[in-house]
Scaffold this motif. Sequence first.
Motif, PDB file in Angstrom:
ATOM      1  N   GLN A   7       0.816  -1.215   0.000  1.00  0.00           N
ATOM      2  CA  GLN A   7       0.000   0.000   0.000  1.00  0.00           C
ATOM      3  C   GLN A   7       0.853   1.270   0.000  1.00  0.00           C
ATOM      4  OE1 GLN A   7      -2.872  -0.167   3.217  1.00  0.00           O
ATOM      5  NE2 GLN A   7      -3.006  -2.403   3.060  1.00  0.00           N
ATOM      6  N   ALA A   8       2.128   1.121   0.359  1.00  0.00           N
ATOM      7  CA  ALA A   8       2.996   2.303   0.448  1.00  0.00           C
ATOM      8  C   ALA A   8       3.635   2.651  -0.883  1.00  0.00           C
ATOM      9  CB  ALA A   8       4.088   2.059   1.493  1.00  0.00           C
ATOM     10  N   ARG A   9       3.481   1.807  -1.884  1.00  0.00           N
ATOM     11  CA  ARG A   9       4.108   2.035  -3.179  1.00  0.00           C
ATOM     12  C   ARG A   9       3.650   3.374  -3.772  1.00  0.00           C
ATOM     13  NH1 ARG A   9       8.702   0.562  -5.758  1.00  0.00           N
ATOM     14  NH2 ARG A   9       8.451   0.700  -8.022  1.00  0.00           N
ATOM     15  N   GLY A  10       4.618   4.252  -4.038  1.00  0.00           N
ATOM     16  CA  GLY A  10       4.307   5.549  -4.611  1.00  0.00           C
ATOM     17  C   GLY A  10       3.776   6.555  -3.617  1.00  0.00           C
ATOM     18  N   LYS A  11       3.660   6.159  -2.340  1.00  0.00           N
ATOM     19  CA  LYS A  11       3.136   7.065  -1.320  1.00  0.00           C
ATOM     20  C   LYS A  11       4.119   7.254  -0.159  1.00  0.00           C
ATOM     21  CE  LYS A  11      -1.601   5.716  -2.446  1.00  0.00           C
ATOM     22  NZ  LYS A  11      -2.842   5.078  -1.954  1.00  0.00           N
ATOM     23  N   ALA A  12       5.252   6.569  -0.252  1.00  0.00           N
ATOM     24  CA  ALA A  12       6.342   6.704   0.709  1.00  0.00           C
ATOM     25  C   ALA A  12       7.605   6.206   0.030  1.00  0.00           C
ATOM     26  CB  ALA A  12       6.072   5.897   1.980  1.00  0.00           C
ATOM     27  N   VAL A  13       8.749   6.679   0.489  1.00  0.00           N
ATOM     28  CA  VAL A  13      10.023   6.163  -0.003  1.00  0.00           C
ATOM     29  C   VAL A  13      10.357   4.931   0.835  1.00  0.00           C
ATOM     30  CG1 VAL A  13      12.423   6.688  -0.526  1.00  0.00           C
ATOM     31  CG2 VAL A  13      10.736   8.530  -0.457  1.00  0.00           C
ATOM     32  N   VAL A  14      10.350   3.772   0.208  1.00  0.00           N
ATOM     33  CA  VAL A  14      10.593   2.517   0.934  1.00  0.00           C
ATOM     34  C   VAL A  14      12.052   2.123   0.745  1.00  0.00           C
ATOM     35  CG1 VAL A  14       9.957   0.099   1.195  1.00  0.00           C
ATOM     36  CG2 VAL A  14       8.204   1.795   0.618  1.00  0.00           C
ATOM     37  N   ILE A  15      12.803   2.170   1.826  1.00  0.00           N
ATOM     38  CA  ILE A  15      14.222   1.814   1.818  1.00  0.00           C
ATOM     39  C   ILE A  15      14.368   0.469   2.511  1.00  0.00           C
ATOM     40  CG2 ILE A  15      16.563   2.551   2.417  1.00  0.00           C
ATOM     41  CD1 ILE A  15      15.386   5.380   2.845  1.00  0.00           C
ATOM     42  N   CYS A  16      14.873  -0.508   1.803  1.00  0.00           N
ATOM     43  CA  CYS A  16      14.983  -1.873   2.330  1.00  0.00           C
ATOM     44  C   CYS A  16      16.445  -2.201   2.602  1.00  0.00           C
ATOM     45  CB  CYS A  16      14.395  -2.840   1.304  1.00  0.00           C
ATOM     46  SG  CYS A  16      14.581  -4.577   1.733  1.00  0.00           S
ATOM     47  N   VAL A  17      16.753  -2.747   3.771  1.00  0.00           N
ATOM     48  CA  VAL A  17      18.113  -3.244   4.007  1.00  0.00           C
ATOM     49  C   VAL A  17      18.264  -4.575   3.272  1.00  0.00           C
ATOM     50  CG1 VAL A  17      18.131  -2.112   6.256  1.00  0.00           C
ATOM     51  CG2 VAL A  17      17.625  -4.549   6.129  1.00  0.00           C
ATOM     52  N   GLY A  18      19.489  -4.908   2.910  1.00  0.00           N
ATOM     53  CA  GLY A  18      19.718  -6.098   2.108  1.00  0.00           C
ATOM     54  C   GLY A  18      19.186  -7.369   2.713  1.00  0.00           C
ATOM     55  N   THR A  19      19.246  -7.491   4.026  1.00  0.00           N
ATOM     56  CA  THR A  19      18.802  -8.705   4.709  1.00  0.00           C
ATOM     57  C   THR A  19      17.317  -8.965   4.497  1.00  0.00           C
ATOM     58  OG1 THR A  19      20.362  -7.982   6.415  1.00  0.00           O
ATOM     59  CG2 THR A  19      19.070  -9.956   6.887  1.00  0.00           C
ATOM     60  N   ALA A  20      16.529  -7.895   4.361  1.00  0.00           N
ATOM     61  CA  ALA A  20      15.071  -8.029   4.234  1.00  0.00           C
ATOM     62  C   ALA A  20      14.605  -8.123   2.789  1.00  0.00           C
ATOM     63  CB  ALA A  20      14.383  -6.839   4.908  1.00  0.00           C
ATOM     64  N   LEU A  21      15.503  -7.943   1.816  1.00  0.00           N
ATOM     65  CA  LEU A  21      15.087  -7.860   0.419  1.00  0.00           C
ATOM     66  C   LEU A  21      14.393  -9.134  -0.060  1.00  0.00           C
ATOM     67  CD1 LEU A  21      15.043  -6.327  -2.258  1.00  0.00           C
ATOM     68  CD2 LEU A  21      17.333  -7.250  -2.725  1.00  0.00           C
ATOM     69  N   ARG A  22      14.964 -10.262   0.253  1.00  0.00           N
ATOM     70  CA  ARG A  22      14.391 -11.537  -0.208  1.00  0.00           C
ATOM     71  C   ARG A  22      12.973 -11.716   0.335  1.00  0.00           C
ATOM     72  NH1 ARG A  22      17.068 -15.885  -2.440  1.00  0.00           N
ATOM     73  NH2 ARG A  22      19.046 -14.816  -1.996  1.00  0.00           N
ATOM     74  N   ALA A  23      12.760 -11.340   1.591  1.00  0.00           N
ATOM     75  CA  ALA A  23      11.437 -11.485   2.210  1.00  0.00           C
ATOM     76  C   ALA A  23      10.406 -10.596   1.516  1.00  0.00           C
ATOM     77  CB  ALA A  23      11.511 -11.147   3.691  1.00  0.00           C
TER      78      ALA A  23
END
Length: 625
Positions: A259-275
């Motif tokens: 739901q946050a796509r395009g409505k917040a800047v989502v910064i993911c750490v590498g460890t969480a990317l796969r999830a």
Amino acid sequence: MTDLWAKNMAFIGEKRPHLLEILNREEKREQIHCKVVPSRLSGIPGLKLNWNGKEVSLHSLYDPVVEARRWVRGLNLKGTRYLGIFGLGLGYYLLHLLQEWPDLEKIVVIEPSPEIFRCACNVLDLEQVMASGKIDFAVFAASDYEQEEKKLERYLEPLFHIGQLDALEFVEFGPYPRIFSEEYEMVRQICVTLGRKVRINENTILFFSRMWPQNIFANLLDMVTSPGIINLFGKFEGRPGIIVSAGPSLNKNKHLLKQARGKAVVICVGTALRALLKEDIIPDLVITLDGAEANYRHFEGLKTGEIPLVFVPTAHYKILEEHKGLKFVVGGGNPLIDWTCQFIETKGLLNFGGSVAHAAFDLALRMGCNPVILVGQDLAYTGGESHARGTVYEGKKVGEDGGKFYVEDVFGGQVLTDHVLNEFRDWFEKAIALWARGRLVIDATEGGARIAGTEIMALKEVLEKYCQDSFPVTETIYSAATMRIPGEGTVNRILAAMEDALKDLGKLEKLARKGVKLARELGTEYDRKNPEFRKTRKLLRRLERIDAELLATEANTLLNVISQPVLLAVTKGPLAHQDERETERDFAQRVAARSALLYEGINEAAKQMQNFITEAYEKLKRFMT
């Protein structure tokens, strides 16, 4: 007001204004009241306290100066370079301390009572005491010790050096620990924390000492050709930013991030990317800094080309090799990175305290995000798990053993953590206090340790309240990526510097080989029943010349990082410690063996560095042809 008081106030007003601020602050009345009284024998001022309805003397009732001299002589500070002292009293021991132990390099005196320090300022010449530059004072503000804890930590940090914990000592003056028991315990805990950080840093150096240079030079081309992270600074003023980490509570709410796509800047750490990718959630940025092979596993096999990558050049080189999309580079944070950055445009810096989530948090602040929202930031083993499902650590269970302990969680209960995670939490709390500058920081993890300074909310509520307006996140990121092909002049400067470094490293390698040979000859000579004094003296002079040449070599900046393990072994290992029964011959043999170890390590480090630079040099030349 005495003349000495006026002199001291003028001195600290100019040199130590923080002390003047504490002394002039209107404090709540301390529970301990003190008065200066003449001693019976010498008439020299002493100090008495009213404590718990009793009168307690901090000094000898007969001659406090003689007592101070005796106390200093009773200390065993052999081999000590850094000293912390809990308790000042009237400070009579300080000049004796400098005279008796001249090898001390730094002394921090911790005084838990501003009132006692005021009394000391009437009898102690601070300018004379501090003339050596070795002594500093850390004085508590009596009204609120908890507020002063972080300040006190900053004053004690200069005592804690990598590879030098064995040269650090703490002592207590008189009855201070008994009178100021709570303050003493707080100081002790701060010292434990600082000592643990040094040990972690030492282990980090030992683990990454070869890996960092290998990755940095393997990533050199990407570092030169990628836009700097500075291009993103200020691009999202007032826009929500979400930092996604891989804590176990991410299981609860990661699905909501769509739901946050395009409505917040989502910064993911590498460890969480796969999830996230398993949930078809595409973050706006993914950030990586760890150089270990284990970090590459978080990216291995994933199609990440459409996700811009923020990287520190220490990151594992395979991550950058396989990432075909946009990359932003973080400059600085390592001497080798700094060495390269001097030849190229400014890339921008990030603060990080050991965790990639720290770098992500600072990035969100620098981009102007508000609020900054933490998700998956447990900093604890919520539910007995280390990480969220979908990560490479899925299913890893954690027990209560191994120095783990409980802290307050976001619900007011208790959650299991360890010292490393707790220090990560401490970093967040300091960063929020120092850098957030009034911006709202929300903990929407829905589990884990409580982070002071955050507002706790459920992610669903956060999205409904703060993430409703659309804005061009992806377009802004790509438009900020002003890709530049480095000019021929820039590349030529880097290539020339690398050529010079290779020449210097060749000299270092040659010098180190000579040093190994001479150190072994010296050891062999000392092994003889009757060592020849003229020969050993000649060998020692030749080794001293090699030391001087090594120190003068320009490539030391490059060599220093990779040679840290051997330097730690020399300063901390068994060859660094003198046995109580050690004879003069034993000492000489140990020094010779230690020198051989040092030079062998320098020789090996120089060869490794030459290989790394040569590969990067060839790669950069091929790029320009």
